[in-house]
Design a protein around this motif. Sequence first.
Motif, PDB file in Angstrom:
ATOM      1  N   ALA A 176       0.839  -1.198   0.000  1.00  0.00           N
ATOM      2  CA  ALA A 176       0.000   0.000   0.000  1.00  0.00           C
ATOM      3  C   ALA A 176       0.876   1.250   0.000  1.00  0.00           C
ATOM      4  O   ALA A 176       1.776   1.392   0.839  1.00  0.00           O
ATOM      5  CB  ALA A 176      -0.921   0.008   1.205  1.00  0.00           C
ATOM      6  N   VAL A 177       0.628   2.140  -0.950  1.00  0.00           N
ATOM      7  CA  VAL A 177       1.343   3.414  -1.039  1.00  0.00           C
ATOM      8  C   VAL A 177       0.311   4.529  -0.897  1.00  0.00           C
ATOM      9  O   VAL A 177      -0.620   4.630  -1.704  1.00  0.00           O
ATOM     10  CB  VAL A 177       2.082   3.553  -2.379  1.00  0.00           C
ATOM     11  N   PHE A 178       0.480   5.373   0.123  1.00  0.00           N
ATOM     12  CA  PHE A 178      -0.501   6.425   0.396  1.00  0.00           C
ATOM     13  C   PHE A 178       0.051   7.781  -0.046  1.00  0.00           C
ATOM     14  O   PHE A 178       1.136   8.188   0.372  1.00  0.00           O
ATOM     15  CB  PHE A 178      -0.849   6.457   1.879  1.00  0.00           C
ATOM     16  N   ILE A 179      -0.700   8.457  -0.891  1.00  0.00           N
ATOM     17  CA  ILE A 179      -0.290   9.755  -1.433  1.00  0.00           C
ATOM     18  C   ILE A 179      -1.154  10.829  -0.798  1.00  0.00           C
ATOM     19  O   ILE A 179      -2.356  10.921  -1.067  1.00  0.00           O
ATOM     20  CB  ILE A 179      -0.415   9.762  -2.963  1.00  0.00           C
ATOM     21  N   ASP A 180      -0.547  11.625   0.052  1.00  0.00           N
ATOM     22  CA  ASP A 180      -1.280  12.615   0.831  1.00  0.00           C
ATOM     23  C   ASP A 180      -1.454  13.930   0.066  1.00  0.00           C
ATOM     24  O   ASP A 180      -0.701  14.257  -0.859  1.00  0.00           O
ATOM     25  CB  ASP A 180      -0.546  12.903   2.143  1.00  0.00           C
ATOM     26  N   GLY A 181      -2.440  14.693   0.499  1.00  0.00           N
ATOM     27  CA  GLY A 181      -2.583  16.074   0.063  1.00  0.00           C
ATOM     28  C   GLY A 181      -3.126  16.285  -1.339  1.00  0.00           C
ATOM     29  O   GLY A 181      -3.008  17.387  -1.884  1.00  0.00           O
ATOM     30  N   LYS A 182      -3.733  15.271  -1.938  1.00  0.00           N
ATOM     31  CA  LYS A 182      -4.252  15.406  -3.297  1.00  0.00           C
ATOM     32  C   LYS A 182      -5.775  15.464  -3.284  1.00  0.00           C
ATOM     33  O   LYS A 182      -6.428  14.681  -2.587  1.00  0.00           O
ATOM     34  CB  LYS A 182      -3.800  14.239  -4.171  1.00  0.00           C
ATOM     35  N   LEU A 183      -6.323  16.376  -4.089  1.00  0.00           N
ATOM     36  CA  LEU A 183      -7.765  16.492  -4.274  1.00  0.00           C
ATOM     37  C   LEU A 183      -8.052  16.619  -5.769  1.00  0.00           C
ATOM     38  O   LEU A 183      -7.184  17.035  -6.547  1.00  0.00           O
ATOM     39  CB  LEU A 183      -8.299  17.731  -3.539  1.00  0.00           C
ATOM     40  N   PRO A 184      -9.257  16.279  -6.196  1.00  0.00           N
ATOM     41  CA  PRO A 184      -9.602  16.446  -7.609  1.00  0.00           C
ATOM     42  C   PRO A 184      -9.372  17.886  -8.058  1.00  0.00           C
ATOM     43  O   PRO A 184      -9.637  18.834  -7.311  1.00  0.00           O
ATOM     44  CB  PRO A 184     -11.087  16.078  -7.658  1.00  0.00           C
ATOM     45  N   SER A 185      -8.878  18.040  -9.292  1.00  0.00           N
ATOM     46  CA  SER A 185      -8.538  19.362  -9.812  1.00  0.00           C
ATOM     47  C   SER A 185      -9.029  19.510 -11.246  1.00  0.00           C
ATOM     48  O   SER A 185      -9.074  18.534 -12.011  1.00  0.00           O
ATOM     49  CB  SER A 185      -7.018  19.560  -9.764  1.00  0.00           C
ATOM     50  N   ALA A 186      -9.349  20.744 -11.615  1.00  0.00           N
ATOM     51  CA  ALA A 186      -9.752  21.028 -12.989  1.00  0.00           C
ATOM     52  C   ALA A 186      -8.590  20.867 -13.963  1.00  0.00           C
ATOM     53  O   ALA A 186      -8.802  20.821 -15.173  1.00  0.00           O
ATOM     54  CB  ALA A 186     -10.317  22.443 -13.078  1.00  0.00           C
ATOM     55  N   ASN A 187      -7.372  20.788 -13.461  1.00  0.00           N
ATOM     56  CA  ASN A 187      -6.218  20.595 -14.336  1.00  0.00           C
ATOM     57  C   ASN A 187      -6.305  19.261 -15.079  1.00  0.00           C
ATOM     58  O   ASN A 187      -6.124  19.203 -16.302  1.00  0.00           O
ATOM     59  CB  ASN A 187      -4.932  20.657 -13.521  1.00  0.00           C
ATOM     60  N   GLU A 188      -6.585  18.179 -14.344  1.00  0.00           N
ATOM     61  CA  GLU A 188      -6.691  16.857 -14.972  1.00  0.00           C
ATOM     62  C   GLU A 188      -7.978  16.700 -15.784  1.00  0.00           C
ATOM     63  O   GLU A 188      -8.074  15.816 -16.627  1.00  0.00           O
ATOM     64  CB  GLU A 188      -6.606  15.751 -13.923  1.00  0.00           C
ATOM     65  N   MET A 189      -8.947  17.559 -15.532  1.00  0.00           N
ATOM     66  CA  MET A 189     -10.177  17.521 -16.318  1.00  0.00           C
ATOM     67  C   MET A 189      -9.944  17.898 -17.777  1.00  0.00           C
ATOM     68  O   MET A 189     -10.700  17.479 -18.660  1.00  0.00           O
ATOM     69  CB  MET A 189     -11.224  18.468 -15.730  1.00  0.00           C
ATOM     70  N   SER A 190      -8.924  18.705 -18.030  1.00  0.00           N
ATOM     71  CA  SER A 190      -8.712  19.252 -19.373  1.00  0.00           C
ATOM     72  C   SER A 190      -8.665  18.167 -20.436  1.00  0.00           C
ATOM     73  O   SER A 190      -9.368  18.241 -21.454  1.00  0.00           O
ATOM     74  CB  SER A 190      -7.414  20.067 -19.401  1.00  0.00           C
ATOM     75  N   MET A 191      -7.853  17.152 -20.214  1.00  0.00           N
ATOM     76  CA  MET A 191      -7.711  16.079 -21.191  1.00  0.00           C
ATOM     77  C   MET A 191      -8.977  15.233 -21.283  1.00  0.00           C
ATOM     78  O   MET A 191      -9.420  14.870 -22.375  1.00  0.00           O
ATOM     79  CB  MET A 191      -6.532  15.183 -20.828  1.00  0.00           C
ATOM     80  N   LEU A 192      -9.569  14.919 -20.131  1.00  0.00           N
ATOM     81  CA  LEU A 192     -10.765  14.087 -20.119  1.00  0.00           C
ATOM     82  C   LEU A 192     -11.918  14.776 -20.854  1.00  0.00           C
ATOM     83  O   LEU A 192     -12.650  14.143 -21.614  1.00  0.00           O
ATOM     84  CB  LEU A 192     -11.173  13.774 -18.677  1.00  0.00           C
TER      85      LEU A 192
END
Length: 223
Positions: A176-192
Amino acid sequence: MALILNIETATTNCSVSVSKNGKTLFLKEDNNSNYSHAESLHVFIDTVLKESNTTLDALDAIAVSKGPGSYTGLRIGVSAAKGLCFALNKPLISTSTLEALAYQVKPESGCIVPMLDARRMEVYSAIFDENHHLVRETQAQILDEHSFEDYLQQLKVYFVGNGVEKAKEIITHTNAVFIDGKLPSANEMSMLAYNKYKISDFEDVAYFEPYYLKDFIALKPKS
């Protein structure tokens, strides 16, 4: 060419971007734990349009993060997107909140579990492979020590999102690898959003509703 306004309000992160052909031109966001979306969203929209030298009329579409996530946050984002689409006669695109979150992780191998807090020990989660292909559909699940066990026994599992804090307390497998401090962002929405625009995968502005996953339950305020 496709200019798209992207709106993400599914969590405490009020996030807006303008993208061109899937590339973010300008991003404005603020992770305010007090959910200030109602006050901030339209200010952020004005900011990204000005900073990217874009006008509302020049947009080709408006995209919104459809959920799952905060009931109130989703309502604010979707209401704003639908209002703009109706007023400007622009198509509406919806993108998966968890899929956009998964794109913040780029492992060479293993799988990605974006997860959002759903109160108590429950989270909204999905599973993607290292190429961001969907492996398991979105679910509302209660976490315990056996959660994701089948995947953890075989490969590295990267957990990301604001559900990570509660997952860290009970999932102790070495894979298990836990990545802290990340929330959904409009940045990654651009490509989708651009990928959907190319195939005219649009929503019905009149009838589109957020993907709540669970029914809204109003709680009495504490005295």
